[in-house]
Design an enzyme around this catalytic site. Structure first.
Site, PDB file in Angstrom:
ATOM      1  N   GLU A   1       9.919  -3.739  10.266  1.00 39.91           N
ATOM      2  CA  GLU A   1      10.241  -2.443   9.644  1.00 39.91           C
ATOM      3  C   GLU A   1      10.802  -1.449  10.657  1.00 39.91           C
ATOM      4  O   GLU A   1      10.215  -1.204  11.714  1.00 39.91           O
ATOM      5  CB  GLU A   1       8.986  -1.866   8.968  1.00 39.91           C
ATOM      6  CG  GLU A   1       9.254  -0.511   8.318  1.00 39.91           C
ATOM      7  CD  GLU A   1       8.238  -0.047   7.294  1.00 39.91           C
ATOM      8  OE1 GLU A   1       7.313  -0.810   6.962  1.00 39.91           O
ATOM      9  OE2 GLU A   1       8.386   1.099   6.830  1.00 39.91           O
TER      10      GLU A   1
ATOM     11  N   ASP B   1      -0.972  -6.146   0.078  1.00 38.44           N
ATOM     12  CA  ASP B   1      -1.246  -5.477   1.356  1.00 38.44           C
ATOM     13  C   ASP B   1      -2.739  -5.302   1.559  1.00 38.44           C
ATOM     14  O   ASP B   1      -3.456  -4.896   0.636  1.00 38.44           O
ATOM     15  CB  ASP B   1      -0.619  -4.073   1.344  1.00 38.44           C
ATOM     16  CG  ASP B   1       0.633  -3.996   2.183  1.00 38.44           C
ATOM     17  OD1 ASP B   1       0.808  -4.833   3.084  1.00 38.44           O
ATOM     18  OD2 ASP B   1       1.451  -3.089   1.929  1.00 38.44           O
TER      19      ASP B   1
ATOM     20  N   GLU C   1      -0.743  -5.361   8.895  1.00 32.20           N
ATOM     21  CA  GLU C   1       0.100  -4.660   9.865  1.00 32.20           C
ATOM     22  C   GLU C   1      -0.479  -4.797  11.274  1.00 32.20           C
ATOM     23  O   GLU C   1      -1.691  -4.610  11.454  1.00 32.20           O
ATOM     24  CB  GLU C   1       0.173  -3.165   9.520  1.00 32.20           C
ATOM     25  CG  GLU C   1       0.897  -2.889   8.216  1.00 32.20           C
ATOM     26  CD  GLU C   1       0.993  -1.397   7.904  1.00 32.20           C
ATOM     27  OE1 GLU C   1       0.652  -0.565   8.775  1.00 32.20           O
ATOM     28  OE2 GLU C   1       1.426  -1.076   6.780  1.00 32.20           O
TER      29      GLU C   1
ATOM     30  N   ASP D   1       0.840  -1.202   0.000  1.00 32.95           N
ATOM     31  CA  ASP D   1       0.000   0.000   0.000  1.00 32.95           C
ATOM     32  C   ASP D   1       0.876   1.254   0.000  1.00 32.95           C
ATOM     33  O   ASP D   1       0.366   2.380  -0.032  1.00 32.95           O
ATOM     34  CB  ASP D   1      -1.015  -0.011   1.148  1.00 32.95           C
ATOM     35  CG  ASP D   1      -0.367  -0.041   2.526  1.00 32.95           C
ATOM     36  OD1 ASP D   1       0.872  -0.147   2.608  1.00 32.95           O
ATOM     37  OD2 ASP D   1      -1.108   0.033   3.524  1.00 32.95           O
ATOM     38  N   SER D   2       2.208   1.054  -0.043  1.00 30.24           N
ATOM     39  CA  SER D   2       3.116   2.175  -0.301  1.00 30.24           C
ATOM     40  C   SER D   2       2.778   2.823  -1.636  1.00 30.24           C
ATOM     41  O   SER D   2       3.202   3.948  -1.915  1.00 30.24           O
ATOM     42  CB  SER D   2       4.572   1.702  -0.300  1.00 30.24           C
ATOM     43  OG  SER D   2       4.734   0.566  -1.125  1.00 30.24           O
TER      44      SER D   2
ATOM     45  N   LYS E   1      -0.891  -9.301   3.330  1.00 32.35           N
ATOM     46  CA  LYS E   1      -0.055  -8.794   4.426  1.00 32.35           C
ATOM     47  C   LYS E   1      -0.890  -7.849   5.293  1.00 32.35           C
ATOM     48  O   LYS E   1      -1.618  -7.014   4.776  1.00 32.35           O
ATOM     49  CB  LYS E   1       1.179  -8.072   3.888  1.00 32.35           C
ATOM     50  CG  LYS E   1       2.048  -7.486   5.004  1.00 32.35           C
ATOM     51  CD  LYS E   1       3.436  -7.132   4.544  1.00 32.35           C
ATOM     52  CE  LYS E   1       3.536  -5.837   3.800  1.00 32.35           C
ATOM     53  NZ  LYS E   1       3.055  -4.642   4.556  1.00 32.35           N
TER      54      LYS E   1
HETATM   55  O1  KIV Z   1       3.593  -1.022   1.517  1.00 31.97           O
HETATM   56  C1  KIV Z   1       4.767  -1.426   1.461  1.00 31.97           C
HETATM   57  O2  KIV Z   1       5.476  -1.245   0.467  1.00 31.97           O
HETATM   58  C2  KIV Z   1       5.293  -2.161   2.615  1.00 31.97           C
HETATM   59  C3  KIV Z   1       6.755  -2.444   2.653  1.00 31.97           C
HETATM   60  C4  KIV Z   1       7.537  -1.222   2.725  1.00 31.97           C
HETATM   61  C5  KIV Z   1       7.100  -3.423   3.690  1.00 31.97           C
HETATM   62  O3  KIV Z   1       4.547  -2.485   3.485  1.00 31.97           O
END
Ligand code: KIV
Length: 279
Positions: free
Chosen positions: A182, A83, A115, A44-45, A113
């Site tokens: 992280e 994510d 968090e 989600d970056s 993924k």
């Molecule tokens: O969203 C993302 O790119 C991430 C990584 C930086 C681990 O969660």
């Protein structure tokens, strides 16, 4: 057959370091996979490096599904981890399950993924029990940046470090197949890696994790104004793109582009009818 979560777990056992890179579309996904990287993250970056937001908070589930679909379409071999975005899994295990299922069914992800630490272990357990592989993510969790008070190193003092170790152990017990660490001190990441049987994937967590994940834009130098300390820049694509586009624009202005090579010919007889035609 794509890389599986068992392959990833075996890499830890075999002492093979695991490289992981983010990808947000088919073209880049294909390029990254062609290098042999076994696992891609549709992070989600993308909210920051693709959409231009200040944080990952605005990213929606539909947007994650859209980008995941593209990366899946551009790849054949890599495990694609998607994510789960902000507030798409913390409300209840049922909400997490419904939304994780959408990322798998509509997006085509091979894993999701999430968090969070021990508090979300019941959610991880529920999603894993339904047959959806989960990668966990602790330390500096970007979706909680407002709660954390900024992009700060996590786990520096003894209490915070113990807390993170407990989180990692709880997430392993809940069934996560791997865990992102992280922005935590390297010695803490080393100890967590030693204590877990599942692979740790570090970002800003030092050299002793089982694998490393980086944001694609950071390692290829695509961003002018974002240079995180944990990232190493292996190319300067921003400069290469600027040079290419400048040359193109100069050639358009001067009439050097396009030339005959880039132009389409026309049959003389067909052209003659045009010349003869009344306008
Ligand atoms: O969203 C993302 O790119 C991430 C990584 C930086 C681990 O969660």
């Amino acid at each position: 057959m794509r890389t599986t979560i068992l392959d990833i777990r075996k890499m830890k056992t075999a002492g093979q370091r695991i490289p992981m890179v983010t990808a947000y579309d088919a073209t880049i996904g294909h390029l990254i996979e062609s290098t042999g990287v076994p696992m891609l993250l549709v992070g989600d970056s993308l909210g920051m490096v693709v959409q231009g937001n200040a944080t990952t908070v605005p990213v929606t589930l539909d947007e994650m599904i859209y980008h995941t679909k593209m990366v899946v379409r551009g790849t054949q071999n890599a495990l694609i981890v998607a994510d789960m975005p902000f507030m798409s899994y913390k409300i209840s295990p049922e909400q997490a399950l419904t939304n994780a299922a959408r990322l798998m069914q509509e997006g085509g992800a091979g894993a999701v993924k999430l968090e969070g630490g021990e508090a979300i272990a019941p959610i991880v357990e529920r999603v894993v029990a339904a047959g959806i592989p989960v990668m966990a993510h602790i330390g500096l969790t970007p979706q909680s940046v407002h709660q954390l008070g900024g992009w700060r190193v996590q786990g520096r003092d003894a209490d915070a470090a113990q807390h993170l170790l407990n989180d990692a152990l709880a997430l392993e017990r809940a069934g996560a197949f791997a865990i992102v660490l992280e922005t935590i001190p390297a010695p803490l990441a080393k100890e967590i890696t030693r204590r877990l049987t599942i692979p740790t994937i570090g970002i800003g967590a030092g050299p002793d994790c089982d694998g490393q994940v980086q944001v694609f834009h950071d390692i290829v130098g695509l961003l002018d104004d974002m240079k995180p300390r944990h990232a190493k820049q292996y190319a300067n694509l921003a400069e290469a793109i600027r040079t290419a586009v400048l040359s193109y624009a100069d050639e358009v202005r001067s009439g050097q582009f396009p030339t005959e090579t880039q132009s389409i010919k026309m049959d003389e007889a067909a052209l003659a009818t045009l010349y003869g035609a009344k306008s």
